[in-house]
Design a protein around this motif. Sequence first.
Motif, PDB file in Angstrom:
ATOM      1  N   LYS A  54       2.160  -7.859   5.347  1.00 45.13           N
ATOM      2  CA  LYS A  54       0.932  -7.235   6.401  1.00 45.13           C
ATOM      3  C   LYS A  54      -0.205  -6.295   5.452  1.00 45.13           C
ATOM      4  O   LYS A  54      -1.064  -6.973   6.248  1.00 45.13           O
ATOM      5  N   THR A  55       0.353  -5.724   4.955  1.00 39.83           N
ATOM      6  CA  THR A  55      -0.928  -5.808   3.890  1.00 39.83           C
ATOM      7  C   THR A  55      -1.785  -7.044   3.084  1.00 39.83           C
ATOM      8  O   THR A  55      -2.652  -6.737   3.147  1.00 39.83           O
ATOM      9  N   TYR A  56      -1.099  -7.469   2.712  1.00 38.81           N
ATOM     10  CA  TYR A  56      -1.842  -8.722   2.347  1.00 38.81           C
ATOM     11  C   TYR A  56      -2.807  -9.653   2.963  1.00 38.81           C
ATOM     12  O   TYR A  56      -3.457 -10.012   2.485  1.00 38.81           O
ATOM     13  N   ASN A  57      -1.623  -9.623   4.700  1.00 32.35           N
ATOM     14  CA  ASN A  57      -3.075 -10.450   5.857  1.00 32.35           C
ATOM     15  C   ASN A  57      -3.692  -9.547   5.435  1.00 32.35           C
ATOM     16  O   ASN A  57      -5.243 -10.679   5.869  1.00 32.35           O
ATOM     17  N   ILE A  58      -3.858  -8.090   5.317  1.00 28.57           N
ATOM     18  CA  ILE A  58      -5.267  -7.356   5.941  1.00 28.57           C
ATOM     19  C   ILE A  58      -5.989  -8.150   4.937  1.00 28.57           C
ATOM     20  O   ILE A  58      -7.139  -8.184   5.107  1.00 28.57           O
ATOM     21  N   ALA A  59      -5.732  -7.760   3.678  1.00 25.56           N
ATOM     22  CA  ALA A  59      -5.972  -7.857   2.778  1.00 25.56           C
ATOM     23  C   ALA A  59      -7.009  -9.431   2.492  1.00 25.56           C
ATOM     24  O   ALA A  59      -8.598  -9.037   2.221  1.00 25.56           O
ATOM     25  N   ARG A  60      -6.263 -10.480   2.675  1.00 25.35           N
ATOM     26  CA  ARG A  60      -6.582 -11.675   2.828  1.00 25.35           C
ATOM     27  C   ARG A  60      -7.524 -11.630   3.947  1.00 25.35           C
ATOM     28  O   ARG A  60      -8.548 -12.946   3.391  1.00 25.35           O
ATOM     29  N   TRP A  61      -7.281 -11.025   5.090  1.00 20.80           N
ATOM     30  CA  TRP A  61      -8.646 -11.513   6.426  1.00 20.80           C
ATOM     31  C   TRP A  61      -9.669 -10.603   5.924  1.00 20.80           C
ATOM     32  O   TRP A  61     -10.824 -11.454   5.465  1.00 20.80           O
ATOM     33  N   PRO A  95     -10.155  -5.170   0.926  1.00 21.80           N
ATOM     34  CA  PRO A  95      -9.659  -5.712  -0.151  1.00 21.80           C
ATOM     35  C   PRO A  95      -8.954  -5.590  -0.786  1.00 21.80           C
ATOM     36  O   PRO A  95      -7.443  -5.700  -1.793  1.00 21.80           O
ATOM     37  N   ARG A  96      -9.207  -5.096  -2.435  1.00 20.76           N
ATOM     38  CA  ARG A  96      -8.684  -3.920  -3.555  1.00 20.76           C
ATOM     39  C   ARG A  96      -7.854  -3.163  -3.241  1.00 20.76           C
ATOM     40  O   ARG A  96      -6.848  -3.098  -3.615  1.00 20.76           O
ATOM     41  N   VAL A  97      -8.557  -2.129  -2.034  1.00 20.75           N
ATOM     42  CA  VAL A  97      -7.788  -1.298  -1.923  1.00 20.75           C
ATOM     43  C   VAL A  97      -6.616  -1.199  -1.183  1.00 20.75           C
ATOM     44  O   VAL A  97      -5.432  -0.909  -1.226  1.00 20.75           O
ATOM     45  N   PHE A  98      -6.578  -2.741   0.135  1.00 23.50           N
ATOM     46  CA  PHE A  98      -5.038  -2.864   0.451  1.00 23.50           C
ATOM     47  C   PHE A  98      -4.139  -3.879  -1.041  1.00 23.50           C
ATOM     48  O   PHE A  98      -3.263  -3.696  -0.700  1.00 23.50           O
ATOM     49  N   ASN A  99      -4.430  -4.026  -1.415  1.00 20.13           N
ATOM     50  CA  ASN A  99      -3.454  -4.645  -3.169  1.00 20.13           C
ATOM     51  C   ASN A  99      -3.340  -3.565  -3.828  1.00 20.13           C
ATOM     52  O   ASN A  99      -2.649  -3.229  -4.401  1.00 20.13           O
ATOM     53  N   ARG A 100      -4.159  -2.385  -3.939  1.00 16.88           N
ATOM     54  CA  ARG A 100      -4.017  -1.199  -4.546  1.00 16.88           C
ATOM     55  C   ARG A 100      -2.503  -0.990  -4.168  1.00 16.88           C
ATOM     56  O   ARG A 100      -1.400  -0.041  -4.295  1.00 16.88           O
ATOM     57  N   LEU A 101      -2.722  -0.559  -2.511  1.00 18.54           N
ATOM     58  CA  LEU A 101      -1.201  -0.055  -1.862  1.00 18.54           C
ATOM     59  C   LEU A 101       0.289  -0.331  -1.812  1.00 18.54           C
ATOM     60  O   LEU A 101       0.966  -0.165  -2.295  1.00 18.54           O
ATOM     61  N   THR A 102      -0.088  -2.062  -1.633  1.00 21.21           N
ATOM     62  CA  THR A 102       1.060  -3.037  -1.647  1.00 21.21           C
ATOM     63  C   THR A 102       1.260  -2.720  -3.540  1.00 21.21           C
ATOM     64  O   THR A 102       2.672  -2.371  -3.144  1.00 21.21           O
ATOM     65  N   ARG A 103       0.838  -2.259  -4.684  1.00 22.83           N
ATOM     66  CA  ARG A 103       1.052  -1.824  -5.652  1.00 22.83           C
ATOM     67  C   ARG A 103       1.913  -1.277  -6.021  1.00 22.83           C
ATOM     68  O   ARG A 103       3.049  -0.794  -6.558  1.00 22.83           O
ATOM     69  N   LEU A 104       1.535   0.401  -5.258  1.00 18.70           N
ATOM     70  CA  LEU A 104       1.721   1.525  -5.383  1.00 18.70           C
ATOM     71  C   LEU A 104       3.186   1.266  -4.148  1.00 18.70           C
ATOM     72  O   LEU A 104       3.674   2.085  -4.790  1.00 18.70           O
ATOM     73  N   SER A 159       5.379  -2.041  -5.497  1.00 16.93           N
ATOM     74  CA  SER A 159       5.935  -1.896  -6.301  1.00 16.93           C
ATOM     75  C   SER A 159       5.952  -3.860  -6.999  1.00 16.93           C
ATOM     76  O   SER A 159       6.863  -3.917  -7.042  1.00 16.93           O
ATOM     77  N   CYS A 160       5.343  -4.485  -6.239  1.00 12.28           N
ATOM     78  CA  CYS A 160       4.219  -5.745  -6.455  1.00 12.28           C
ATOM     79  C   CYS A 160       3.209  -5.923  -6.708  1.00 12.28           C
ATOM     80  O   CYS A 160       2.232  -5.562  -6.076  1.00 12.28           O
ATOM     81  N   GLU A 161       2.904  -7.301  -7.342  1.00 15.10           N
ATOM     82  CA  GLU A 161       1.555  -7.492  -7.158  1.00 15.10           C
ATOM     83  C   GLU A 161       1.839  -8.776  -6.576  1.00 15.10           C
ATOM     84  O   GLU A 161       2.111  -9.893  -6.746  1.00 15.10           O
ATOM     85  N   ILE A 162       0.589  -8.737  -5.491  1.00 14.41           N
ATOM     86  CA  ILE A 162       0.391 -10.150  -4.307  1.00 14.41           C
ATOM     87  C   ILE A 162      -0.880  -9.692  -4.305  1.00 14.41           C
ATOM     88  O   ILE A 162      -1.306  -9.566  -2.508  1.00 14.41           O
ATOM     89  N   PRO A 163      -1.657 -10.706  -4.859  1.00 14.20           N
ATOM     90  CA  PRO A 163      -3.184 -10.662  -5.129  1.00 14.20           C
ATOM     91  C   PRO A 163      -3.599 -10.792  -3.377  1.00 14.20           C
ATOM     92  O   PRO A 163      -3.463 -11.808  -3.271  1.00 14.20           O
TER      93      PRO A 163
END
Length: 136
Positions: free
Chosen positions: A5-12, A22-31, A34-38
């Motif tokens: 869901k965080t990926y979908n929001i960032a992608r949108w 998008p970078r904020v959501f990417n960092r949240l996903t990572r934090l 514990s994964c990196e889904i750009p």
Amino acid sequence: MTNIKTYNIARWLYLRKIPFFPRVFNRLTRLIYSCEIPYTAQIDKGVIFAHKGLGVVIGHDTVIGENTKVLQHVTIGGKGGIRANPVIGKNVIIGAGASILGDVKIGDNAKIGAGAVVLKDVTEDCTVVGIPAKEI
């Protein structure tokens, strides 16, 4: 909220050329997960990241087809500093700890065994295992 869901929001946001968020959501996903889904990766609907994608790392230009299941600690991306990422078909299962590296294509309905290192194309309806991955 899950990592997809965080990926979908960032992608949108990314596709609508909205900067910064998008970078904020990417960092949240990572934090959080514990994964990196750009957000630059193209991940179709129905893709499942088991265990909330724990330890998953995906390259920026990777394409993942519908209904693919990605287990924990999977790496999908370029190799040797070259930014040529895999294209993964539909209904693929990628086992825990597998690595898919380089400009490879994974066919529809393929199965990648746990811990496999895929460096070459995998045909449709095929199962591969081992290091380097070989068809069984």
